[in-house]
Write an enzyme that holds these catalytic residues in place. Sequence first.
Site, PDB file in Angstrom:
ATOM      1  N   GLN A 100      -3.647   3.556  -4.948  1.00  0.00           N
ATOM      2  CA  GLN A 100      -4.657   2.944  -4.085  1.00  0.00           C
ATOM      3  C   GLN A 100      -6.049   3.103  -4.684  1.00  0.00           C
ATOM      4  O   GLN A 100      -6.870   2.184  -4.649  1.00  0.00           O
ATOM      5  CB  GLN A 100      -4.630   3.586  -2.693  1.00  0.00           C
ATOM      6  CG  GLN A 100      -3.427   3.224  -1.866  1.00  0.00           C
ATOM      7  CD  GLN A 100      -3.491   1.795  -1.393  1.00  0.00           C
ATOM      8  OE1 GLN A 100      -2.943   0.905  -2.029  1.00  0.00           O
ATOM      9  NE2 GLN A 100      -4.152   1.553  -0.292  1.00  0.00           N
ATOM     10  N   GLU A 149      -9.601   2.042   0.844  1.00  0.00           N
ATOM     11  CA  GLU A 149     -10.768   1.277   0.406  1.00  0.00           C
ATOM     12  C   GLU A 149     -11.835   2.109  -0.297  1.00  0.00           C
ATOM     13  O   GLU A 149     -12.747   1.545  -0.903  1.00  0.00           O
ATOM     14  CB  GLU A 149     -11.377   0.537   1.612  1.00  0.00           C
ATOM     15  CG  GLU A 149     -10.535  -0.663   2.002  1.00  0.00           C
ATOM     16  CD  GLU A 149     -10.715  -1.067   3.449  1.00  0.00           C
ATOM     17  OE1 GLU A 149     -11.356  -2.090   3.690  1.00  0.00           O
ATOM     18  OE2 GLU A 149     -10.208  -0.360   4.349  1.00  0.00           O
ATOM     19  N   THR A 161       0.800  -1.211   0.000  1.00  0.00           N
ATOM     20  CA  THR A 161       0.000   0.000   0.000  1.00  0.00           C
ATOM     21  C   THR A 161       0.841   1.273   0.000  1.00  0.00           C
ATOM     22  O   THR A 161       0.334   2.337  -0.327  1.00  0.00           O
ATOM     23  CB  THR A 161      -0.872   0.017   1.261  1.00  0.00           C
ATOM     24  OG1 THR A 161      -0.036  -0.381   2.360  1.00  0.00           O
ATOM     25  CG2 THR A 161      -2.003  -0.980   1.144  1.00  0.00           C
TER      26      THR A 161
END
Length: 750
Positions: free
Chosen positions: A637, A717, A471
């Site tokens: 991301q 997310e 990440t």
Amino acid sequence: MTASPVGRATDRVEGRLKVTGAARYSADHPAQGTAYAHVVTSTIARGTITGVDTAAALAAPGVLRVYAAPEPRLRLYPVAEQVRGFSENYAPLQDADVRFHGQIIAMVVAETSEQARDAAALVTATYDARPPRTSLADGPRVEAGPSTGGTPSAVTVLAPGTDSIDAALAASDVVVEAAFHQPVQHHVAMEPQATLAVWNGDRVTVHAGAQIPAAYALVLSQRLGVLPGNVQLITRHVGGGFGGRVPVWSDAPLAAAAARELGRPVKLVLTREQVFTLAGHRSHLTQTVRLGASNDGILNAVSHESVAEMPASGGWNLLPAHSSSDTLYSTPNLRTDPHQVILDLPASRAMRGPNEAPGAFALETAMDELAIATGVDPVELRLRNYATVGPATGRPWSSKHLDECYRVGARRFGWSERDAAPRARVDGQWLLGTGMASAVYPATLHPANVRVRLLDDDTAVVSTAISDLGTGGWTMVAIAGADALGIPLERVTPEIGDTALPQGAPAVGSSATHSTVPMVVQAARDTIAELKRRAVTDAGSPWHGTDAADLRYERGSLHGHGRSMTFGQLLTTLGAPGVDATAAGPGGAPAQYGYHSFGAHFCEVRVNRFTGEARVTRFTTVADVGRIINARAARSQLVGGVIFGIGHALLEENPLELDTGRLAASTLADYLVPVHADIPDIDVHLLDRPDPVLTGPLGDGDEEVGTRSLGARGLGEIGTVGSAAAVGNAVFHATGIRVRDVPITPDKLL
Ligand code: MOS
């Protein structure tokens, strides 16, 4: 002045190691005398093992041990109630019970991995089988528990004088009711679960991928029956997590117990097939969303019910309405009602926007249906129902710019040229359509400890036991350290992924960056205070006997009384190799606000009129995620999240055989995830509006210790929330066919 790296596009600090193959993942670590394990899994879903025939395996070349259930030589223990969420409900090989298809029933240890795998194929078992509970209509139905964040599972908000959500719906001009089904999906991290366990006396060093290193080591110590401090977990390079590396699965305790029993290091790497049943999945579920609105689309009622699988072997408490239906839109009447059904399936786990991604697919599809029913443009519909306080909490947000996401996204995508009618655009064989959806994801500030150490060579080490799943955690720590200390990025060494370091933030819930950065700033402040203290108290210092308050730290140097020294020069003068301080953040943010990241997705698809094949051709995502720390990693991301959304909408599914309880897909040839050819260039725009509350007061860049890195909010997310709905809404616009059971495969569009 050294320009702060905050917000720039920074390459991964470990990028060279990764692309040259020098980065060691868990299975890559060598240990003298390593033996190799391979597990054997059950071929029934529920019942009792009546016998395991290990004779042929024991006679195979190189075999050292064959452990079979129930196995007294490998003692493993239950874990404490408080850490149940970080493991399965049982310890492997301790009894003869079979809880799901693909459970570990035996393990072979041999001199080489090939010998172990070869011998494992010779192990056979007999069972007393019982019919497994596999259907959501089958098993005992239980009410879902509260979320891990403490949010209640069921929420009811009713306007004064309204008796029930049904009454509120009945009183609405327009009602949309939509039922959704979603199959089992998997994390499918690139790196399969792998463990190397090396004992030294009663202490064990374990190399394994873990999202929460401290919790992982604690659970493993309980499984092994050793003191918590006797397990050191090393998790430096990790090939993806997505929720699947939060718990300790059966493999790691077995590898460690075998290493203890054998007196040799043991390495156990699960095969891809084994990962599908031994390392979690997203629970399959049904959802029903009912929206009641006025004729001009103003919501009067939002109802979101769900029934999700809860595996008896252990599972994730799936609350799909949490943070989508209970958060996104203003409504006077709201009801969320999650239920779970206990089934005999492999343990499920949080996965990639665990509640939010399935929940937002249902809500945002239903919102599209409401747009059709009322004739209001989908963007305009969302603006008409814009929430300025949480509909369930009444709290304002620390920072919310979702309206700007809609407007900027619509402009970038060219939304205004859209013709609202479905199936209106045709290009040869292809039907074209566009769709959009909103995204919301909660931001939780977790406890984090960070140590900053200044060294006599003018470099600094920033240490915190977070995990970087790919990440960008390594780089985030380096950027925050360089910003706080005002020194070039190249002079900061990040140290992560080892429980010997100060306990870091968990790499879950899109929270590691915003939880870590404020503690980097605090630790830098404390370290500089300690440097100043040494400067005025050490006899060898030129500032000896002066007042520390007269010293000023700037960009790696102390200044005062007409003199300047770098911290390295001062430490060298003092004969001190370094000076350090550790900051401990308790987590938590002021309770009067809600904390969420937001986003808006816009998608264009082409659907082949003759084959039903859907291709995503354009995608724009605009996200409101606070201050951007690393523009490159942040974009990456978001792109990854959208790719998950495209997979969720069009590809990802593990069919469950209801009679056997077997998950049918066990390779990446039959569990499909998007490949490059499935993905267009994804347009990501980040608003970069710092959150003024979540990480504490923002700096203006002129502080003695840099605080430009504050104001970040999670972005891991948010890209995967709502993006599947944007695809599905675009498919509807292209075809006029509404598919509510993902994945939207060609057969559903013909
Ligand atoms: Mo994530 S699904 O919060 O690891």
